[in-house]
Design an enzyme around this catalytic site. Structure first.
Site, PDB file in Angstrom:
ATOM      1  N   ARG A 157       0.958  -1.238  -0.134  1.00 46.44           N
ATOM      2  CA  ARG A 157      -0.065  -0.108   0.141  1.00 46.44           C
ATOM      3  C   ARG A 157       0.724   1.167  -0.161  1.00 46.44           C
ATOM      4  NH1 ARG A 157      -4.257  -2.495   4.409  1.00 46.44           N
ATOM      5  NH2 ARG A 157      -2.068  -2.375   5.339  1.00 46.44           N
ATOM      6  N   GLU A 160       6.743 -10.796  13.981  1.00 47.44           N
ATOM      7  CA  GLU A 160       6.237 -11.585  15.119  1.00 47.44           C
ATOM      8  C   GLU A 160       6.650 -12.886  15.309  1.00 47.44           C
ATOM      9  OE1 GLU A 160       2.042 -11.935  17.633  1.00 47.44           O
ATOM     10  OE2 GLU A 160       2.220 -10.805  16.105  1.00 47.44           O
TER      11      GLU A 160
END
Length: 184
Positions: free
Chosen positions: A68, A105
């Protein structure tokens, strides 16, 4: 460029960002920017605001982070009269690239840039839609500096403050500004 007062800009942009609960997984509140992109007034105001940051910080090129960030950075580069350089996921660019791995993560990821697209003397404004944990932005700053270019700053549409990406990114900024148009 038409300037919109800061609070008016924040209200306009925030009103065009849709919350999508439990996407892409339960417990996540996804911030969908497609309504903002579909509104030419809001998208234009966003482009103007980001282009003004490029001018204010003396950028000579604009880097957009996949995916994006491409949507936001390309019109900003055009509006600013600057070149656009995509930073892509590993394996997506042909030719010689510089790559940088970073921690997620759960696991690692890698981003790349064409080695010849950034050069000493370039002042790079990094643009993305969201600052979350800061990993991708941090890796992009490392790539920019390895190419010999300078970081003019990082600009994002929105910062998810509760994820503490700013704190992670601060050391890598080395004094360059981090600008978020909206903080959530």
């Amino acid at each position: 460029m038409t300037a919109v007062p800061q609070q008016g800009l924040q209200d306009l942009l925030a009103s065009r960002i849709r919350d999508v609960p439990d996407y892409p997984k339960p417990g996540v509140m996804f911030k969908d920017i497609t309504p903002l992109l579909a509104d030419p007034s809001a998208f234009g105001a966003l482009t103007d605001a980001l282009a003004e940051l490029c001018a204010r910080h003396g950028a000579t090129k604009v880097v957009g982070l996949e995916a994006r960030g491409f949507i936001l950075a390309a019109p900003v580069a055009i509006r600013s009269g600057l070149g656009f350089v995509p930073v892509r996921k590993a394996g997506k660019l042909p030719g010689a690239t510089l790559s940088q791995a970073y921690e997620l993560e759960y696991g690692t990821a890698e981003i790349e840039v064409h080695a010849e697209d950034l050069a000493p003397g370039d002042r790079i404004m990094v643009i993305d839609d969201v600052l979350a944990t800061g990993g991708t932005a941090e890796a992009s700053l490392q790539l920019i500096r390895r190419a010999g270019a300078q970081v003019a700053g990082v600009a994002v549409l929105m910062e998810l403050g509760f994820l503490a990406g700013r704190a992670r990114l601060e050391p890598a900024l080395e004094g360059a500004p981090l600008e978020a148009l909206i903080t959530i």
